[in-house]
Design an enzyme around this catalytic site. Structure first.
Site: not given
Ligand code: XIL
Length: 460
Positions: A152, A193, A230, A259, A261
């Site tokens: 990020e 990422n 996401h 990641e 969802d």
């Molecule tokens: C999130 C986790 O799911 C949570 O439990 C935590 O509180 C915050 O981080 N991008 C990422 C992940 O790269 O590491 C993040 O994970 C979600 C967004």
């Protein structure tokens, strides 16, 4: 035929990466993804490893694991120079002992920094970042196939970098992180990422694309790009997602959905996402960000494949069906080692062969060679890596063979597709790693049951 089909399905359950024909549907996400040489993963929380409903689903369905928080900077270096891998190792060991691989997440990030790092700046912070990468990667050296080195780093709009303490150390912080990571663990594939990089027309996507292109042109070591994906109403699944994955892959990197969802978990959207990955040979795998909706960081969006009771949702079935419909990938017409004894029926040629199959079985000029080494072992099991090297000319499609000396059995294999006949193992390249340039090499890996052994490996 029935018997062969039943054996094929059985094989797919017990050995997640076994190659099964397109008409013998696999019954778990990991086994279904393995049919095309890909993985299907999930985020895991160490504090849920005592929940048997959770671990039963996670163990059954997935063959790749990402620590949801436990490998982040605040978890692994809570005090400067005092590394703590307690919870990271709990996840790593659970995964590997259950035949899964682990994606490393993450080494350099503006968020989830420990307090001591948040208060650093300038060269002290730059040096702390380098020290952190070295400390964590040394602990897992040779054990993590993919690391999210930088997470990020781009701003949500405008296409430029995100402001952060790391960014303020100088624009070259990202390439320094990647160069440090390459030296710390040359075997790991190094990923950038990010989120909101899925829509090809978005400025953020273009910003990251231009960075990867620049790194590739200047020889900065980067091997993969992770798309967090996401998806929700503010950042919906875009119809050009496949184009985005393809365009990044064309820069010469692996791509992965890291990641995933989807708010509301539309079955159609999930199927589209899986099909987009399957359409891109260098899309190596998909990870959902949690197991059940109740495990999700966005649980109110019910964005995952299992409901809070652990039931399979319609999106689960859509994903499984899409994975099972993937073209069977068999890059080479090499016959099975021993057709009479093999539980795996011969595979049909791929409709879109990534390499040109050659009926000529005589050694190619330069040929290929392969060696096996043990990476890790524990009572009753071990993890190994096979390096496949091209000789003086390029290799287009490879097959390696070895014979187990003492009844070892592979539980999970990646970066290749295997067929097993008694103690004899044959592994062919995955769709994305059949081509090896002259003098170069690629690796495959596996976990196995039994006593660690390193038999000699032949390559053709
Ligand atoms: C999130 C986790 O799911 C949570 O439990 C935590 O509180 C915050 O981080 N991008 C990422 C992940 O790269 O590491 C993040 O994970 C979600 C967004």
């Amino acid at each position: 035929m029935l018997l062969a089909g039943a054996l094929g399905v059985l094989g797919a359950i017990t050995a997640v990466a076994v190659s099964v024909p397109a008409d013998a549907a696999a019954s778990t996400l990991g086994a279904a993804a393995a049919q095309s040489g890909r993985y299907f993963g999930t985020a895991i929380s160490a504090n849920k490893l005592g929940d048997s409903a959770y671990t039963t689903i996670a163990n059954r369905e997935f063959n790749m694991v990402t620590a949801e928080n436990e490998m982040k900077i605040d978890a692994t270096e809570p005090n400067q120079n005092q590394f703590n891998f307690t919870n990271a190792d709990r996840i790593y060991n659970w995964a590997v002992q259950n035949g899964k691989q682990v994606r490393g997440h993450t080494l350099a990030w503006y968020a989830q920094q420990p307090g001591w790092m948040q208060s650093l700046s300038g060269s002290a912070l730059r040096q702390a970042m380098i020290n952190h990468i070295n400390g964590v990667m040394a602990h897992y050296k040779g054990k993590i196939p993919y690391w999210d080195v930088v997470n990020e780093a781009y701003a949500d709009s405008g296409g430029g970098r995100r402001d952060s303490n790391l960014q303020r150390t100088g624009n070259d912080w990202i390439e320094v992180a990647f160069r440090t990571a390459r030296a710390a663990d040359p075997a790991a594939k190094l990923c950038y990422n990010d989120y909101n990089t899925d829509n090809w027309t978005w400025a953020k996507t273009q910003g990251v694309y231009n960075m990867v292109k620049d790194f590739k042109s200047r020889g900065v070591p980067i091997d993969c790009v992770g798309f967090q994906s996401h998806f929700n109403s503010g950042s919906p699944y875009p119809s050009n997602y496949r184009q985005t994955l393809q365009n990044f892959a064309a820069l010469g990197v692996d791509v992965a959905i890291t990641e995933l969802d989807v708010e509301g978990a539309s079955a159609t959207t999930y199927a589209n996402i899986v099909n987009d990955c399957l359409a891109v040979p260098r899309c190596v795998g998909i990870t959902t960000w949690g197991v059940r909706d109740s495990d999700s960081w966005r649980s109110s969006q019910t964005p995952l494949l299992f409901d809070g009771n652990g039931n399979k949702k319609p999106a689960y079935t859509a994903v499984l069906n899409a994975l099972n419909s993937a073209p069977n990938t068999s890059p080479s017409p090499t016959p099975p080692v021993s057709p009479s004894a093999s539980p795996t029926p011969p595979v049909s040629p791929s409709p879109t062969p990534p390499v040109s199959p050659s009926p000529d079985t005589s050694p190619q000029p330069g040929g290929c060679s392969a060696t096996m080494r043990t990476i890790n072992s524990w009572p009753g099991g071990f993890q190994s890596e096979v390096t496949v090297s091209a000789g003086s000319s390029a290799v287009n499609g490879w097959t390696v063979n070895w014979t187990w000396p003492g009844g070892q059995t592979i539980s999970s294999l990646w970066n290749g597709t295997q067929s097993v006949s008694g103690s004899s193992v044959t592994v062919r390249n995955a769709p994305y790693n059949g081509s090896i340039a002259a003098g170069s090499s690629t690796t495959l890996g596996f976990t196995a049951n039994g006593t660690a052994a390193t038999p000699s490996v032949t390559c053709s």
